[in-house]
Design an enzyme around this catalytic site. Structure first.
Site, short mmCIF file in Angstrom:
data_model
loop_
_atom_site.label_atom_id
_atom_site.label_comp_id
_atom_site.label_asym_id
_atom_site.label_seq_id
_atom_site.Cartn_x
_atom_site.Cartn_y
_atom_site.Cartn_z
N PRO A 217 0.83 -1.21 0.00
CA PRO A 217 0.00 0.00 0.00
C PRO A 217 0.86 1.25 0.00
O PRO A 217 1.88 1.33 0.69
CB PRO A 217 -0.80 -0.13 1.30
CG PRO A 217 -0.91 -1.61 1.50
CD PRO A 217 0.40 -2.17 1.02
N CYS A 218 0.44 2.26 -0.77
CA CYS A 218 1.34 3.34 -1.13
C CYS A 218 1.07 4.66 -0.44
O CYS A 218 1.71 5.66 -0.76
CB CYS A 218 1.28 3.55 -2.65
SG CYS A 218 -0.39 3.91 -3.24
N GLN A 219 0.13 4.74 0.52
CA GLN A 219 -0.22 6.05 1.06
C GLN A 219 0.97 6.78 1.68
O GLN A 219 1.07 7.99 1.59
CB GLN A 219 -1.33 5.91 2.11
CG GLN A 219 -2.64 5.38 1.54
CD GLN A 219 -2.74 3.87 1.72
OE1 GLN A 219 -1.74 3.17 1.66
NE2 GLN A 219 -3.96 3.39 1.91
#
Length: 512
Positions: free
Chosen positions: A133-135
């Site tokens: 996940p890239c947040q």
């Protein structure tokens, strides 16, 4: 698995965009060698989508079974009924997605055990795919974090989810891995130090980081730039790993870092992706989908009320534009609302007029589907509908350019204190008909302001299906969950058609 098949381990799978593309890769003999053994996803609605699609793949080869899938997506039978009709295939699909949402870092015992079981039984090639996940890496996410005085990057678990990826690499020791992330990963810092070089170093030798001995090491390749020394690939710029999707037949400017890892004992060098001859526009991609009207969110929502409102708006816009543009240009605008439009449609009567060029057209369309999935508008306040119509009309008058806040007439300005500061100059953004789209992001789930449809006569934001088209999900790909969840799934996904092209590179590399 059968001889010649490739085991696919799909991590952080989302709704399945990367897995869809890889598993759809076709050999010259017509076979599809990539078979997903396990897909790991923690978000419940995305997991449900993933499981439904896993079942579809298992039913797709048999016409009667495939028709039952169509019956489900058309609302003729329930999902439970579909799964009961094919208990063996349903069980296999549920096992593929681990029977429930699962999270790396939390459910490691179960996930690792399943991967070890699959690897022990499979004697052929293996690949690991997926992106943490890239947040924490995204530019928008970092901007939000900067405003939080208590935020510390070293304590953000999302920075280290790639470590979970490394652990799976040491367990599976795949022939090839594909790791995807946002472009922000190239510049993300931890304790003042850019992280990306360390990530590359870790991926080249995952066992060194996980403290597991006798594990494979990897060469890391770009998919768009040829390495100067293929046997020891080095690149002059971290941006060499950045794929600009619009250059590869994807109708949106989606820029993502995608790393191709090749185990050191495999001596072949991967090819790079082939650029498309031309970019694909929003209108080419969406124009055959049924026209819809927007809805009202804070007043009675009827077709007649909507038509009256949009007609009133069109007169107001003509007056505003006449102050700026010559009358001839204004006369070429068509702002009259389309009549009797629904807010949702499952009928696809205009499919034969689809303008998408091949080969993407063949990828998207399903001649047997007979309907449009996930094609429903959301409601907006009346003032925003006027701004949407302005954006779409402005783009028509300015060669597809979307207006900035400074371009809005004063009477259309929203009551936002930073409207005139330039901080959010593109708070409203039209997806211009004659250009490829801007990046489809999960923000589309919030309000639709960045994703205004190019047709002022419909005066609305994009539907889930339109966003999915721009992401290159096949039309028969059903997104489960409520509409907000569907938007988030689409916005976070890897374009499947891009993934399919990457699958062809891997297929050539493995020489199957």
């Amino acid at each position: 698995m059968k001889s010649g098949e490739v085991l696919v381990i799909d991590l952080f799978a989302g709704p399945g965009g990367l897995g869809e593309g890889i598993s759809s890769t076709t050999h010259s003999n017509g076979n599809k060698p990539f078979q997903i053994g396990v897909s790991v996803e923690k978000e419940p609605s995305a997991h449900k989508t993933l499981t439904t699609r896993a079942l579809f793949r298992k039913l797709a080869k048999e016409p009667t079974a495939k028709q039952h899938y169509y019956d489900y997506v058309q609302g003729k039978i329930t999902r439970e009924q579909l799964f009961k009709l094919y208990p063996n295939e349903a069980l296999a699909a549920q096992e593929e997605t681990l029977k429930a949402p699962r999270a790396l870092g939390i459910d490691n015992d179960l996930i690792h055990a399943r991967i070890k079981e699959l690897v022990s039984k499979h004697k052929g090639p293996k690949i690991v795919i997926g992106g943490p996940p890239c947040q924490a890496y995204s530019l928008a996410g970092r901007s939000r974090n900067a405003g939080n005085k208590d935020y510390k990057a070293e304590n953000d678990e999302r920075h280290f989810l790639y470590m979970e990826y490394l652990r799976v690499l040491t367990i599976a020791q795949p022939d090839v891995f594909i790791m995807e992330n946002v472009r922000g990963i190239l510049s993300a810092k931890l304790n003042g130090k850019v992280m990306f070089p360390q990530i590359l170093k870790d991926l080249r030798n995952p066992g060194r980081v996980t403290k597991i001995k006798d594990t494979a090491s990897y060469r890391i390749y770009s998919l768009v730039i040829n390495a100067k020394n293929p046997n020891n690939p080095q690149y002059s710029d971290s941006a060499d790993f950045l794929i600009r999707s619009e250059q590869y037949g994807i109708p949106q400017a989606r820029h993502r870092v995608i790393l191709l890892g090749v185990r050191d004992d495999i001596k072949k060098t991967p090819q790079i992706l082939t650029r498309a001859a031309e970019s694909i526009t929003v209108k080419e991609t969406l124009s055959d989908l049924p026209a819809l009207r927007s809805g009202f969110s804070k007043q009675p929502d009827t077709t007649i009320a909507w038509e009256k409102t949009i007609t009133k708006h069109s007169r107001q816009l003509v007056k505003a534009f006449k102050k700026i543009y010559p009358e001839e240009a204004i006369n070429n605008l068509d702002l009259t609302p389309l009549l009797d439009l629904p807010r949702a449609s499952s009928i696809h009567t205009n499919r034969v007029n689809n303008q998408v060029p091949e080969p993407l057209k063949g990828w998207l369309l399903d001649d047997s589907l007979g309907c449009v999935l996930n094609h429903e508008t959301r409601g907006h306040i009346e003032a925003d509908l006027l701004r949407y119509a302005f954006c779409a009309a402005y783009a028509q008058l300015n060669d597809g350019v979307s207006p900035k806040s400074r371009d809005f007439p004063e009477e259309l300005a929203p009551e936002h204190k930073n409207w005139t500061t330039g901080t959010h100059a593109d708070r409203f953004r039209v997806q211009s008909a004659n250009k490829y789209a801007t990046t489809v992001t999960s923000h589309i789930s919030k309000d639709g302001h960045y994703f205004v449809h190019y047709d002022p006569r419909q005066c609305r934001s994009l539907t889930v299906r339109e966003a999915a088209r721009l992401q290159t999900f096949p039309d028969n790909y059903l997104f489960e969950g409520n509409r907000t969840q569907q938007y988030v799934q689409v916005g976070n996904a890897v374009p499947p058609y891009l993934a399919q092209q990457i699958g062809q590179v891997v297929l050539q590399l493995l020489s199957i």
